[in-house]
Write a protein that holds these residues in place. Sequence first.
Motif, PDB file in Angstrom:
ATOM      1  N   ARG A 128     -11.807  14.611  -3.420  1.00  0.00           N
ATOM      2  CA  ARG A 128     -10.970  13.483  -3.005  1.00  0.00           C
ATOM      3  C   ARG A 128     -11.802  12.370  -2.390  1.00  0.00           C
ATOM      4  NH1 ARG A 128      -5.305  14.862  -2.607  1.00  0.00           N
ATOM      5  NH2 ARG A 128      -4.997  17.016  -3.215  1.00  0.00           N
TER       6      ARG A 128
ATOM      7  N   ASN B 143      -5.624  21.368  -6.614  1.00  0.00           N
ATOM      8  CA  ASN B 143      -5.112  20.578  -5.486  1.00  0.00           C
ATOM      9  C   ASN B 143      -5.914  20.821  -4.215  1.00  0.00           C
ATOM     10  OD1 ASN B 143      -3.255  18.718  -4.317  1.00  0.00           O
ATOM     11  ND2 ASN B 143      -2.181  20.431  -3.353  1.00  0.00           N
ATOM     12  N   GLN B 144      -6.386  22.043  -4.054  1.00  0.00           N
ATOM     13  CA  GLN B 144      -7.143  22.348  -2.837  1.00  0.00           C
ATOM     14  C   GLN B 144      -8.605  21.938  -2.929  1.00  0.00           C
ATOM     15  OE1 GLN B 144      -5.983  26.182  -0.635  1.00  0.00           O
ATOM     16  NE2 GLN B 144      -5.680  26.673  -2.788  1.00  0.00           N
ATOM     17  N   TYR B 145      -9.189  22.104  -4.131  1.00  0.00           N
ATOM     18  CA  TYR B 145     -10.643  21.964  -4.201  1.00  0.00           C
ATOM     19  C   TYR B 145     -11.148  20.805  -5.060  1.00  0.00           C
ATOM     20  CZ  TYR B 145     -10.113  26.385  -1.890  1.00  0.00           C
ATOM     21  OH  TYR B 145      -9.732  27.347  -0.999  1.00  0.00           O
TER      22      TYR B 145
ATOM     23  N   PHE C  64      -1.807   9.544   3.487  1.00  0.00           N
ATOM     24  CA  PHE C  64      -0.644  10.085   2.787  1.00  0.00           C
ATOM     25  C   PHE C  64      -0.990  10.505   1.370  1.00  0.00           C
ATOM     26  CE2 PHE C  64      -0.216   5.508   1.919  1.00  0.00           C
ATOM     27  CZ  PHE C  64       0.021   5.506   0.555  1.00  0.00           C
ATOM     28  N   ARG C  65      -2.079   9.961   0.820  1.00  0.00           N
ATOM     29  CA  ARG C  65      -2.478  10.331  -0.542  1.00  0.00           C
ATOM     30  C   ARG C  65      -3.142  11.713  -0.599  1.00  0.00           C
ATOM     31  NH1 ARG C  65      -3.627   4.926  -0.424  1.00  0.00           N
ATOM     32  NH2 ARG C  65      -2.526   3.686  -1.967  1.00  0.00           N
TER      33      ARG C  65
ATOM     34  N   ARG D 241      -3.534  17.960  -0.004  1.00  0.00           N
ATOM     35  CA  ARG D 241      -3.956  19.363   0.153  1.00  0.00           C
ATOM     36  C   ARG D 241      -3.010  20.155   1.042  1.00  0.00           C
ATOM     37  NH1 ARG D 241     -10.321  18.053   1.050  1.00  0.00           N
ATOM     38  NH2 ARG D 241      -9.398  16.220   2.000  1.00  0.00           N
TER      39      ARG D 241
ATOM     40  N   CYS E 165       7.849  22.622   0.607  1.00  0.00           N
ATOM     41  CA  CYS E 165       6.639  23.451   0.656  1.00  0.00           C
ATOM     42  C   CYS E 165       6.590  24.321   1.910  1.00  0.00           C
ATOM     43  CB  CYS E 165       5.391  22.572   0.581  1.00  0.00           C
ATOM     44  SG  CYS E 165       5.130  21.894  -1.072  1.00  0.00           S
TER      45      CYS E 165
ATOM     46  N   PHE F 193       9.402  16.717  -0.103  1.00  0.00           N
ATOM     47  CA  PHE F 193       8.424  17.597  -0.749  1.00  0.00           C
ATOM     48  C   PHE F 193       7.771  18.513   0.288  1.00  0.00           C
ATOM     49  CE2 PHE F 193       7.410  14.800  -4.719  1.00  0.00           C
ATOM     50  CZ  PHE F 193       8.664  15.093  -5.225  1.00  0.00           C
TER      51      PHE F 193
ATOM     52  N   PRO G 227       6.988  19.724  -5.771  1.00  0.00           N
ATOM     53  CA  PRO G 227       6.741  19.317  -4.378  1.00  0.00           C
ATOM     54  C   PRO G 227       5.285  19.502  -3.965  1.00  0.00           C
ATOM     55  CG  PRO G 227       7.903  21.427  -4.447  1.00  0.00           C
ATOM     56  CD  PRO G 227       7.850  20.905  -5.866  1.00  0.00           C
ATOM     57  N   GLU G 228       4.612  20.456  -4.572  1.00  0.00           N
ATOM     58  CA  GLU G 228       3.237  20.751  -4.140  1.00  0.00           C
ATOM     59  C   GLU G 228       2.215  19.867  -4.864  1.00  0.00           C
ATOM     60  OE1 GLU G 228       2.348  24.923  -4.491  1.00  0.00           O
ATOM     61  OE2 GLU G 228       0.247  24.665  -3.919  1.00  0.00           O
ATOM     62  N   PHE G 229       2.562  19.413  -6.078  1.00  0.00           N
ATOM     63  CA  PHE G 229       1.541  18.767  -6.913  1.00  0.00           C
ATOM     64  C   PHE G 229       1.877  17.314  -7.242  1.00  0.00           C
ATOM     65  CE2 PHE G 229       1.415  23.373  -8.397  1.00  0.00           C
ATOM     66  CZ  PHE G 229       0.467  23.721  -7.447  1.00  0.00           C
ATOM     67  N   SER G 230       2.388  16.598  -6.256  1.00  0.00           N
ATOM     68  CA  SER G 230       2.693  15.183  -6.484  1.00  0.00           C
ATOM     69  C   SER G 230       1.684  14.255  -5.807  1.00  0.00           C
ATOM     70  CB  SER G 230       4.106  14.857  -6.000  1.00  0.00           C
ATOM     71  OG  SER G 230       5.052  15.480  -6.847  1.00  0.00           O
ATOM     72  N   TYR G 231       0.795  14.818  -4.996  1.00  0.00           N
ATOM     73  CA  TYR G 231      -0.288  14.029  -4.391  1.00  0.00           C
ATOM     74  C   TYR G 231      -1.615  14.721  -4.667  1.00  0.00           C
ATOM     75  CZ  TYR G 231       3.414  11.272  -2.405  1.00  0.00           C
ATOM     76  OH  TYR G 231       4.508  10.447  -2.262  1.00  0.00           O
TER      77      TYR G 231
ATOM     78  N   ASP H 162       0.828  -1.203   0.000  1.00  0.00           N
ATOM     79  CA  ASP H 162       0.000   0.000   0.000  1.00  0.00           C
ATOM     80  C   ASP H 162       0.869   1.262   0.000  1.00  0.00           C
ATOM     81  OD1 ASP H 162      -2.553   1.193   0.023  1.00  0.00           O
ATOM     82  OD2 ASP H 162      -2.289   1.663   2.162  1.00  0.00           O
ATOM     83  N   GLU H 163       1.985   1.208   0.720  1.00  0.00           N
ATOM     84  CA  GLU H 163       2.878   2.370   0.772  1.00  0.00           C
ATOM     85  C   GLU H 163       3.756   2.462  -0.476  1.00  0.00           C
ATOM     86  OE1 GLU H 163       3.364   2.381   5.647  1.00  0.00           O
ATOM     87  OE2 GLU H 163       4.816   1.341   4.383  1.00  0.00           O
TER      88      GLU H 163
ATOM     89  N   TYR I 243       0.082  20.242   1.231  1.00  0.00           N
ATOM     90  CA  TYR I 243       1.248  20.835   0.566  1.00  0.00           C
ATOM     91  C   TYR I 243       0.908  22.267   0.121  1.00  0.00           C
ATOM     92  CZ  TYR I 243       3.016  16.016   0.247  1.00  0.00           C
ATOM     93  OH  TYR I 243       3.453  14.742   0.529  1.00  0.00           O
ATOM     94  N   SER I 244      -0.298  22.428  -0.413  1.00  0.00           N
ATOM     95  CA  SER I 244      -0.708  23.776  -0.831  1.00  0.00           C
ATOM     96  C   SER I 244      -0.931  24.670   0.384  1.00  0.00           C
ATOM     97  CB  SER I 244      -1.995  23.719  -1.679  1.00  0.00           C
ATOM     98  OG  SER I 244      -1.708  23.199  -2.966  1.00  0.00           O
TER      99      SER I 244
ATOM    100  N   LYS J 250       2.971   1.386  -3.481  1.00  0.00           N
ATOM    101  CA  LYS J 250       2.204   1.591  -4.712  1.00  0.00           C
ATOM    102  C   LYS J 250       2.312   3.025  -5.259  1.00  0.00           C
ATOM    103  CE  LYS J 250      -2.293   0.686  -6.747  1.00  0.00           C
ATOM    104  NZ  LYS J 250      -3.686   0.311  -6.493  1.00  0.00           N
ATOM    105  N   PRO J 251       2.019   4.044  -4.440  1.00  0.00           N
ATOM    106  CA  PRO J 251       2.127   5.400  -5.017  1.00  0.00           C
ATOM    107  C   PRO J 251       3.555   5.740  -5.438  1.00  0.00           C
ATOM    108  CG  PRO J 251       1.690   5.514  -2.655  1.00  0.00           C
ATOM    109  CD  PRO J 251       1.530   4.081  -3.057  1.00  0.00           C
ATOM    110  N   LEU J 252       4.542   5.158  -4.761  1.00  0.00           N
ATOM    111  CA  LEU J 252       5.933   5.444  -5.131  1.00  0.00           C
ATOM    112  C   LEU J 252       6.287   4.782  -6.453  1.00  0.00           C
ATOM    113  CD1 LEU J 252       7.619   4.898  -1.638  1.00  0.00           C
ATOM    114  CD2 LEU J 252       6.823   7.043  -2.637  1.00  0.00           C
TER     115      LEU J 252
ATOM    116  N   ARG K 211      -2.959  24.799  -8.204  1.00  0.00           N
ATOM    117  CA  ARG K 211      -3.202  25.038  -6.771  1.00  0.00           C
ATOM    118  C   ARG K 211      -4.698  25.043  -6.472  1.00  0.00           C
ATOM    119  NH1 ARG K 211       0.301  29.444  -4.612  1.00  0.00           N
ATOM    120  NH2 ARG K 211       1.817  27.752  -4.719  1.00  0.00           N
TER     121      ARG K 211
END
Lengths: 94, 547, 169
Positions: free
Chosen positions: B243, B238-240, C79-80, C83, C118, C114, B157-161, B34-35, C85-86, B37-39, B235
């Motif tokens: 999810r 990513n915020q809105y 961890f997924r 938000r 940020c 990362f 760094p901000e947009f990888s998740y 599970d950890e 980070y922003s 997988k995203p990597l 941005r």
Amino acid sequence: MPQVLTANRLSDGEVVYLASDGAWVERIAAAKVFTSPAEGESGLHIGAAAERELKIVHAYLFDITPAGKPVKMREVIRAAGPTVRRDLGKQAAL
Amino acid sequence: MYRYDEFDQKAVDERVVQFSGQVARRLSGELTEDEFKPLRLMNGLYLQLHAYMLRVAIPYGTLSSKQLRMLAHIARKYDKDYAHFTTRQNLQYNWPRLADVPAILADLATVEMHAIQTSGNCIRNVTSDHFAGASADEVDDPRIWSEIIRQWSTFHPEFSYLPRKFKIAVTAAPKDRAAIKVHDIGIIIRRDAADVLAFDVYVGGGQGRTPLIGHMIGESIAAEDLLAYLEATMRVYNQYGRRDNIYKARIKILVHQIGADEMRRQVAVEFVEVKAQGALALPQVEIDRIAAYFASPAFETLSDENPTTANPAFNVWLENNVAKHKVPGYAIVTVSLKPIGGIPGDASAAQMDVVAGLAEKCSFDEVRVSHEQNLVLAHVRQRDLLTVWQQLAAAGLGTANYGLITDIIACPGLDYCDLANARSINIAQAISTRFANQDRQREIGELKLKISGCINACGHHHVGHIGILGVDKKGVEFYQITLGGSGDETASVGEILGPAFGEADVPDAIETLIDVYFAKRSPGERFLDTYRRVGIQPFREKLYAAH
Amino acid sequence: MPLIKNAAFTENQFVHVADDETLPQGNVIVSLKRWQTERADLITRNAPIGVRLNSDQSAEALAGDVHHFALIEIDFPKFRDGRGYSSARILRQRLAYTGEIRAVGDVLRDQWLFMKRCGVDSFEVRPGTRLEDFRSALTEQTVFYQRSSDHHRSVFERRHTACQALAAE
């Protein structure tokens, strides 16, 4: 419906099945058949343990016919290889 | 084409070491699946039906001969002697072992390649026009801007998740060959009245479960502000972006729910903030540095000639697969990866070597991968066309079907893919075989047929003139047909014809649709033109009366 | 949970206080909601105060208030969920917050760099985490293509200052 426990091997992704002796084997023909939901449940525990032991990934049960063939196309393809490349996958060695 | 400098090379080399460590931690049990997988996904590594699958990035579809040879070498050494070119201009290996992946990445790094961000909920490989730098209709080379975006988005760094994956496409020609309106962000580069580059930014297009056409959110963004505008858009997303539901997490759903105007407003507010910080303004000297890599190669001064010969097979290929080049005496060659009855997008290692050799000798050392799963030799002298064709044909790469009904896009489908509900390659093969006759294909003319094996729409079925979607009904594969989709500058989403067909009935159904088109078409009309004029009804009536 | 700050394990100086709990003496962390409802009282306290942002709470809610905080905690429930980070970037850039930003919740080793980029400067880590893992995770990558909230210049900039430096020699 009878079921078989399957997963992918961690190291190379190969499709594997749980056999009666507890080994993970590459051929569906050698897989242990679970005939009741309770047995299937115990199989899933074995799968979870094998995941923790770093043998396999994503263990799950799937249905087979009484003749031992997978019911779903997905499992037919996993057991054999791509239908569009008969020279590749497990079927290549048959 | 772009070459790495010390920074680019170091970034990729460091990634190889980092990912090797991640693989080691997975194999030692320090990381759970599970950890991990995203990597692994952020490094293009999937676990599919039969094995792991590694997706290698081919930024905006441009490769050197040396790079293509390395891809062939990896196919031989670590895989099963072939690879698959995808609708995102990338390449996939279907059988690598997890333990070998670090070595594969190390090999790729020696030719300035990697698998970074070819999957995962991050900004994916930037795609672009496969005729870039060669077609007369572009206002600038879109790869300059694609490369800038590639660098900015790498290890962001901000947009990888992000809530979900994010795809950016760029075109600089009025004829959209990059399907930009069905991307999360699509960029059209124009020249304004003063001949200055201006960037129109379309946001919220996409296929998948909810196919939508992008809206123009940013109009005439200046070149130096492009990254600031993209950062602002990301941005907000990513915020809105949602999810809570994977099917509603793409930016298109956010734009759809709040509306294009509100999206435009929110991005504009953020854009002011990002610009005020100034950190993303692109220095002109850097734009110039990257642009220099995409300067035209040293074309000879030639004049156009008539390359037709006495060989009818060559002439047909010439007419179908060779496009006009911006420089007299040159031509753009599309190398079809759609042999009749073959697997769309697959190429053997030997075929990759043949194309690499031809590119080296006859096309300024450059190969393109198109989102239609073909290869392109972008700068071939017209006088070399016959030789090029002969060598391609000898390698099984001379099929004269570019843009025709057998030039089918198909995702790997249930033959390989863990997400698929049905197979798609077998359907492509059946249709290709049914319409093998060259004269008949040419009589039908341009027809974009696209097949996906699930609703994720990797086979772009929503934007096929004819689209086919594989579905699973109680364990049996069925195929739903849509009509009237288009991925070009007139982008539209196809409409569903009616109930789905069984595997064996699909070729007949396509025949019926072609019959209706022949009966209804006006002179000069393509299938799509006729469909747009007469609508879906005549097709629907005939198809469901016949079956 | 162990806490790493300035590349060293550190004692947590703050206590979390639930919304319905009476505020104790000393350093406390309150929810955004409590901050908003009891702001007038909270700013009169003498001890340093921290606030916690959940992943669905925008950092913009703290606009104009950041100078009151010694600590802003950003929660990563999974961890997924990226938000935070922003949120960190907005706190550092737009709101010019200079105090501690702490990442708490489901944070993986491969995310520390990362987060640091940020603007996060302290990390709640899993028990058993070794300091050398933390240090190596932060140095695995040294090439940064984009400016962020740390001190690194972007590759776009470094390329040309390198040229200028060479030219000046």
